[in-house]
Design an enzyme around this catalytic site. Structure first.
Site, PDB file in Angstrom:
ATOM      1  N   ALA A   1       0.863  -1.187   0.000  1.00 17.50           N
ATOM      2  CA  ALA A   1       0.000   0.000   0.000  1.00 17.50           C
ATOM      3  C   ALA A   1       0.894   1.230   0.000  1.00 17.50           C
ATOM      4  O   ALA A   1       2.107   1.119   0.221  1.00 17.50           O
ATOM      5  CB  ALA A   1      -0.895   0.014   1.229  1.00 17.50           C
ATOM      6  N   LYS A   2       0.338   2.340  -0.287  1.00 20.74           N
ATOM      7  CA  LYS A   2       1.067   3.607  -0.143  1.00 20.74           C
ATOM      8  C   LYS A   2       0.027   4.704  -0.023  1.00 20.74           C
ATOM      9  O   LYS A   2      -1.091   4.563  -0.512  1.00 20.74           O
ATOM     10  CB  LYS A   2       1.948   3.874  -1.373  1.00 20.74           C
ATOM     11  CG  LYS A   2       3.160   4.696  -1.058  1.00 20.74           C
ATOM     12  CD  LYS A   2       4.231   3.835  -0.424  1.00 20.74           C
ATOM     13  CE  LYS A   2       5.464   4.607  -0.071  1.00 20.74           C
ATOM     14  NZ  LYS A   2       6.560   3.714   0.301  1.00 20.74           N
ATOM     15  N   GLY A   3       0.411   5.785   0.639  1.00 20.17           N
ATOM     16  CA  GLY A   3      -0.523   6.900   0.758  1.00 20.17           C
ATOM     17  C   GLY A   3       0.226   8.196   0.884  1.00 20.17           C
ATOM     18  O   GLY A   3       1.459   8.219   0.768  1.00 20.17           O
TER      19      GLY A   3
END
Ligand code: NAD
Length: 419
Positions: free
Chosen positions: A106-108
């Site tokens: 994931a990344k944000g």
């Protein structure tokens, strides 16, 4: 995948296509592997110090949930966009699979310049971002961590915001927290230590002695500064260092501990020295044994790759090498030993995993335990990549990505399609 755009997303797509061809993944399975499961975009309104209001855009992309919760950093950058976040989430999936962690990627992040906000404003936007993300994250769903522009303090604000909402302390919701807020010893240094551990292995293979070698490090944040410091501790002469405000080069060696003291006091490298000031456009192509890009993506272009004068390229940053540069590096395989990003900077997510495990168990490890286990995981991954590269006569990047992608593919096939 029309919503994901930009050159960095294209790089992720191209990297995947190369591996999918090499692994002969059937065409109809490819989109299922590459397409992110979810993308969340939120508006984060905050009160500014001058009494006005601003709205910042926040993102979170969860790539796949096949092997456990998703895991990945949170980036604060002025030009952040969905395609970049998605590309980073996809790379996290291959990295977690390569190192054997029970996570998808994931990344944000938030589209803002972290250097332009006061500490109070930064806290407000960080808390609001986590508040907006509460329905979509959780210790068993998606676990955040720091990345460019965020740090232990931001993780502590996230953890506090999530915990206040739930009515109890949930330390396992984020990793990279301060040790006194449920973090693990060794997480802050983990990425840089991992980079240098693997550089050590590459040097052994090439017969380079640390005391007779030189290094250049681009970026002097968490990854860059710890890497530079750790290289110095091994006896390597660090001749070049830069951040987004300044660039220094001195063939006699730079005083890295003094630079760390300077950034601790002033926030950046600007103003450290006038004598060693250097043109940042030429830093990466100076002669050195070890080159560590540890700042941003796509800095090693085809042109830069042709001019590189290093013997080891240790990719501390995520995605520093463009596909064109990768083709050049492939041709220069005998001259330049590449430690690809998903292996080179994996120390960060490995110790994040250790932090999550410790928080879930409320049983904490010593620094020696963290560092020994980190080295074991990195050793395993390094040897798997070297063996695969040798066996199939492919580049280190192809070998590393193939091991990761293959694991995710197998997990998806074994679980089948629901319903
Ligand atoms: P950071 O915010 O702590 O530091 C970033 C550094 O890059 C700063 O020194 C900044 O000044 C510098 N920088 C920005 N633009 C630059 C430019 N144009 N030229 C030179 N320097 C520039 O971020 P970080 O956590 O050290 O992350 C750096 C890279 O490592 C990113 O690609 C990140 O995704 C990757 N990474 C970080 C971790 C981690 O644990 N923090 C783990 C794996 C990978």
């Amino acid at each position: 995948m029309d919503i994901y755009t930009g050159p960095f997303f294209e790089q992720a797509r191209e990297n995947f296509a190369v591996i999918a061809d090499y692994l002969e993944i059937p065409e109809h399975q490819r989109l299922r592997l590459l397409m992110p499961k979810r993308a969340i975009v939120v508006a984060c309104p905050v009160h500014r110090d001058d009494g006005t209001e601003s709205v910042f855009t926040g993102y979170r992309v969860q790539h796949h949930l096949t092997m456990g919760p998703t895991k990945g950093g949170t980036r604060y950058a002025a030009n952040l966009h969905l395609g970049e976040v998605a590309a980073l989430a996809i790379a996290m999936s291959w990295k977690c699979a390569l190192t054997g962690l029970p996570y998808g990627g994931a990344k944000g992040g938030i589209c803002l310049d972290p250097y332009s906000l006061s500490k109070r404003e930064l806290e407000a936007v960080s808390r609001r971002y986590m508040q907006e993300m509460i329905p979509f994250v959780g210790p068993k769903t998606d676990v955040m961590a720091p990345d460019m522009g965020t740090n232990e303090q931001v993780m502590a604000w996230y953890m506090d915001t999530y915990s206040m909402y739930h009515g109890n302390t949930v330390t396992e919701i984020v990793t990279g927290k301060p040790v006194d807020a449920g973090g693990t010893v060794g997480r802050r240094e983990a990425t840089g230590h991992g980079v240098v551990h693997l550089v050590g292995r590459a040097m052994e293979r090439l017969g380079i002695h640390p005391a007779q070698s030189t290094a250049i490090v681009q970026g002097f944040g968490n990854v860059g500064s710890v890497t530079a410091q750790s290289l110095v501790q091994r006896g390597v002469r660090v001749v070049g260092v830069s951040d987004h405000t300044a660039c220094y080069y001195d063939a006699r060696g730079l005083d890295v501990p003094a630079m760390i003291r300077h950034t601790a006091q002033h926030g950046t490298l600007a103003g450290y020295s006038t004598e060693a000031a250097f043109d940042p456009r030429h830093l990466l192509t100076q002669p050195c044994d070890i080159l560590v890009p540890a700042a941003m993506e796509q800095v090693i272009t085809g042109d830069v790759a042709r001019k590189l004068q290093c013997r080891i390229l240790a990719e501390g940053a995520n995605g520093p090498t463009t596909p064109e540069a990768d083709r050049v590096l492939n041709e220069r395989r005998r001259e330049i030993f590449v430690i690809p990003d998903i292996l080179c900077n994996a120390g960060g997510v490995v110790v994040s995993y250790f932090e999550w495990v410790q928080d879930l168990q409320q049983l904490f490890w010593t620094e020696a335990e963290v560092s020994d286990r980190l080295n074991q995981v990195l050793e395993r991954a390094f040897h798997a990549v070297m063996d695969r590269a040798q066996r199939d006569k492919v580049s280190h990047r192809t070998a590393a990505l193939a091991i990761g992608i293959e694991k995710v593919q197998k997990a998806k096939l074994t679980r089948g399609l629901f319903p």
